[in-house]
Every structure is written in C-alpha cells, then in structure tokens.
Design a protein around this motif. Sequence first.
Motif, PDB file in Angstrom:
ATOM      1  N   TRP A  93     -21.020  81.385 115.483  1.00 24.47           N
ATOM      2  CA  TRP A  93     -19.487  80.924 115.657  1.00 24.47           C
ATOM      3  C   TRP A  93     -18.996  80.250 116.900  1.00 24.47           C
ATOM      4  O   TRP A  93     -18.252  79.614 116.988  1.00 24.47           O
ATOM      5  CB  TRP A  93     -18.902  82.409 115.598  1.00 24.47           C
ATOM      6  CG  TRP A  93     -18.999  83.215 114.202  1.00 24.47           C
ATOM      7  CD1 TRP A  93     -20.020  82.598 113.127  1.00 24.47           C
ATOM      8  CD2 TRP A  93     -18.813  84.336 113.776  1.00 24.47           C
ATOM      9  NE1 TRP A  93     -19.770  83.197 112.057  1.00 24.47           N
ATOM     10  CE2 TRP A  93     -19.153  84.739 112.436  1.00 24.47           C
ATOM     11  CE3 TRP A  93     -18.092  85.420 114.375  1.00 24.47           C
ATOM     12  CZ2 TRP A  93     -19.018  85.678 111.907  1.00 24.47           C
ATOM     13  CZ3 TRP A  93     -17.913  86.525 113.719  1.00 24.47           C
ATOM     14  CH2 TRP A  93     -18.270  86.754 112.432  1.00 24.47           C
ATOM     15  N   ALA A  94     -19.565  80.837 118.114  1.00 26.49           N
ATOM     16  CA  ALA A  94     -19.182  80.323 119.340  1.00 26.49           C
ATOM     17  C   ALA A  94     -19.283  78.503 119.489  1.00 26.49           C
ATOM     18  O   ALA A  94     -18.743  77.984 119.900  1.00 26.49           O
ATOM     19  CB  ALA A  94     -20.019  80.807 120.791  1.00 26.49           C
ATOM     20  N   GLY A  95     -20.223  78.028 118.483  1.00 28.97           N
ATOM     21  CA  GLY A  95     -20.276  76.499 118.426  1.00 28.97           C
ATOM     22  C   GLY A  95     -19.467  75.776 117.401  1.00 28.97           C
ATOM     23  O   GLY A  95     -19.301  74.829 117.354  1.00 28.97           O
ATOM     24  N   GLY A  96     -18.859  76.572 116.675  1.00 29.53           N
ATOM     25  CA  GLY A  96     -17.526  76.063 115.872  1.00 29.53           C
ATOM     26  C   GLY A  96     -18.216  76.061 114.547  1.00 29.53           C
ATOM     27  O   GLY A  96     -19.318  76.564 114.203  1.00 29.53           O
ATOM     28  N   GLY A  97     -17.515  75.694 113.640  1.00 29.10           N
ATOM     29  CA  GLY A  97     -17.531  75.883 112.246  1.00 29.10           C
ATOM     30  C   GLY A  97     -17.308  77.253 111.430  1.00 29.10           C
ATOM     31  O   GLY A  97     -16.906  78.383 112.370  1.00 29.10           O
ATOM     32  N   GLU A  98     -17.446  77.385 110.315  1.00 31.61           N
ATOM     33  CA  GLU A  98     -17.226  78.694 109.713  1.00 31.61           C
ATOM     34  C   GLU A  98     -18.631  79.387 109.401  1.00 31.61           C
ATOM     35  O   GLU A  98     -19.448  78.472 108.747  1.00 31.61           O
ATOM     36  CB  GLU A  98     -16.435  78.616 108.411  1.00 31.61           C
ATOM     37  CG  GLU A  98     -15.139  78.103 108.604  1.00 31.61           C
ATOM     38  CD  GLU A  98     -14.148  79.140 109.443  1.00 31.61           C
ATOM     39  OE1 GLU A  98     -14.468  80.526 109.271  1.00 31.61           O
ATOM     40  OE2 GLU A  98     -13.298  78.699 110.240  1.00 31.61           O
ATOM     41  N   PRO A  99     -18.949  80.564 109.559  1.00 30.35           N
ATOM     42  CA  PRO A  99     -20.147  81.380 109.244  1.00 30.35           C
ATOM     43  C   PRO A  99     -20.284  81.404 107.532  1.00 30.35           C
ATOM     44  O   PRO A  99     -19.229  81.649 106.974  1.00 30.35           O
ATOM     45  CB  PRO A  99     -20.299  82.566 110.133  1.00 30.35           C
ATOM     46  CG  PRO A  99     -18.637  83.052 110.110  1.00 30.35           C
ATOM     47  CD  PRO A  99     -18.044  81.568 110.249  1.00 30.35           C
ATOM     48  N   ASN A 100     -21.348  81.426 107.257  1.00 29.77           N
ATOM     49  CA  ASN A 100     -21.355  81.611 105.751  1.00 29.77           C
ATOM     50  C   ASN A 100     -21.680  83.157 105.294  1.00 29.77           C
ATOM     51  O   ASN A 100     -22.259  83.814 106.260  1.00 29.77           O
ATOM     52  CB  ASN A 100     -22.890  80.910 105.283  1.00 29.77           C
ATOM     53  CG  ASN A 100     -22.718  79.241 105.206  1.00 29.77           C
ATOM     54  OD1 ASN A 100     -21.656  78.847 104.962  1.00 29.77           O
ATOM     55  ND2 ASN A 100     -23.886  78.499 105.686  1.00 29.77           N
ATOM     56  N   ALA A 101     -21.119  83.390 104.062  1.00 28.66           N
ATOM     57  CA  ALA A 101     -21.262  84.616 103.769  1.00 28.66           C
ATOM     58  C   ALA A 101     -22.788  84.934 103.124  1.00 28.66           C
ATOM     59  O   ALA A 101     -23.413  84.167 102.928  1.00 28.66           O
ATOM     60  CB  ALA A 101     -20.267  85.048 102.456  1.00 28.66           C
TER      61      ALA A 101
END
Length: 382
Positions: A93-101
């Motif tokens: 998360w800290a690197g940007g983008g949305e985490p996958n479910a």
Amino acid sequence: MGEDIRLAAVVALAQGMAAAHGSREAWRAAAAGACRALGGSFAALSVWERELGRLRVLVNVGERAAGEEEFPEGEAYPVHQFPEITEFLHERWAGGGEPNAWVETAEGPAAGGRPGYVHQRVAALRRRGRGSCVVAPIVLNGRAWGELYVARPVGAPVFGREDADFATVLAAVVAAGIAQAERLEEARRLAFTDALTGLANRRAVDARLDEAVDRHRRDGVVVSLVVCDLNGLKRVNDTRGHAVGDRLLERFGSVLSLCGAMLPGALAARLGGDEFCLLAVGPSADDVVRAADELCRRAGELELGEGVACGVASTADPIGPVRSARRLFRLADAAQYRAKAERAERPVVAGRGGPDDPVVRLADAAPPGQTGERRTFRGRQP
C-alpha cells in the motif's frame, strides 16, 4: 454475474452510502451493499486502529452468527492474528495503487490472489458455519483504513478470482463513501461546536432543547437547564488582554464539562460571549442543582475571573407548564439574572421561592427573548 448487474450493484452501493445520515448508517450501507453485490449471506466492515494494533469491527449485517451484533461494542482482533494487513500496509500500500482482495475457504487455501494462508480466518469460517469469504482491504487517502469482509454459507458456491477482483472495486467505492461521510460528519460537528472551548454551541442547544421539551410534553421526562454568566470576563479582557480572556473562557469551559459529567448525557455549551449552559434530560432536579452548586464552587476557585452567576430551571420544580423551549430558557435566564444581581455564590433555582417566586414572576413578565431589561443572550455568537 453479468457486467450490467455488477455495474448496477456498484451504483446501488454508492447511492446507499450517499444517502446515509452519519457514519453508522454509512457503514451499514457499505456492508449491506457489498453483501448484495457479491451474493453473500453476511458482511462486515472493520477499521484498523493503528494505535491499538487491532482490527475493530464497526458493523455486521446479514445472517449473523451467535455473538455477532450489528454494531458491536467490543469485537476486535489483534493485528498479529492477521499478518496480511501489515504486509499490505508496509510492502504494497505504501508504494501506491490499490491492494487486491483475496478469498479464504473453510477448507483452507483458495484461489484469489490472497497474501497467504491465514489460519485464524479459516477457523472463524468453520466456527460460524460459513464456507468461504472474500476480504477486500480499504485504502483511504493513501493509507490502510480497514477491510470489507463478505462471506457465503457452507454449501453455497465458493468465491472465485472474479469475485475477488469485483470486491477490490467495491472496496474502492466504499473508501470514497467513507471519505464523504467523514467530511459531512466533520462539517456537522463544526456547525454545532464552539471553536474556542470545544463545547457545544447555541445551535446545538436549540436543537437538543426542542427535542427534550417535546419528550417532556409527550412522556413527562425531566428537562433541566443551567444558564451561567461568567463574571469578570470584561475586566480580564480590558486589563490583561483578550488572549488571557480566552484562556479564562477555556478554563471555565473545562470546569463546566467536568460538572456536566455528573449528569449522564448532559450537554455542556457556550451560548456566546460569557454565557454558558448545561442541558440535562432525565436526571432529577436535585441532581442538577448539586451539579450547578459544584460548578459555582469550582468557578470561584479559578485563578482568573470572579466566579459565575448561575440560574437553574427544571420541569420537575413548580414553575408552571413548560410547553416550549423558550419558556424554560427564560426561567433559567431569569434565575441567572437574579443570581447576578444578588452576587449569589450558589445557584438560584426557579420555582423554589414559594408561591410568589420572584424568578418565575420575572420570567413570565418578560417579553419573548428578554429577561427584564436585557436580552437573553448578550454575548456575541462564536
């Protein structure tokens, strides 16, 4: 599920959150909307409390198992039981983008791109009679906020990769809805809060008192009002400056809040300028008078100022019928006016001066919005 159906489900989820009044309704709308969209039987929304190192459940909807409450007070899980949360936070998360479910099943590992086998979630599925779940992390303002959890019962089709991808989309919609709800909540809070003291303001008192008087007329609940005039504020402002005067207001606000805590559910407020009040709904008149007495004592001990003039009016005392908030305010304000005129060190209570109580006579004789020669609220509005 077809694309049109899923698009309609996303729109319904967003609309449900947009129509919510307050955070709790928004949480419920988020969980219920995601549950319907994913064809689940149960859903929960949880927030990650970093300072406590735990995942706290905000709302449970759908087919709840034993012990699962809709809005639980104490359902929380240590983050170390769910290492995927901290893994996503620090590594992805800290690197940007949305985490996958990802998907969990009661049988163990499943497809869905999850970060690894999580025994605690699998054990919980089995314990609660659920066959599978999809877990979607929620990111708000670039930071981990919590998670969306949707489950299906044993025997229902197990969630798959497409469900996990769709849950990721739903989590982003939920994040946007939560952000909007929090902005609205903050706007409402500021609209009903005095900026200097952090107490409620005149607008909040008016709204709460109208509701309280309605309850009194309908159910006979006791409503009491303590109106206070902080003595010596003008002298402090004139001789030591407004910054010192503001400090006096803040300190008295703290004392008022402390004494208000003696009365369950009491609202402590600054009406404007040097005028404050306590509104109590439910406690007896004697309890309110005791709190007002303590307020006078503590105000007299403040380093700045010259104590407080305090008036009390309660529907439990012989003050005649109270059919409007205006009448109760006039009675409390008339009692305060008398306390100030007499330099009373203790509160003056309307209705406790016998059949010819001068406070009641003064309030009844005053035109609406006034007591004697002065307006009910002399101070500037904050």
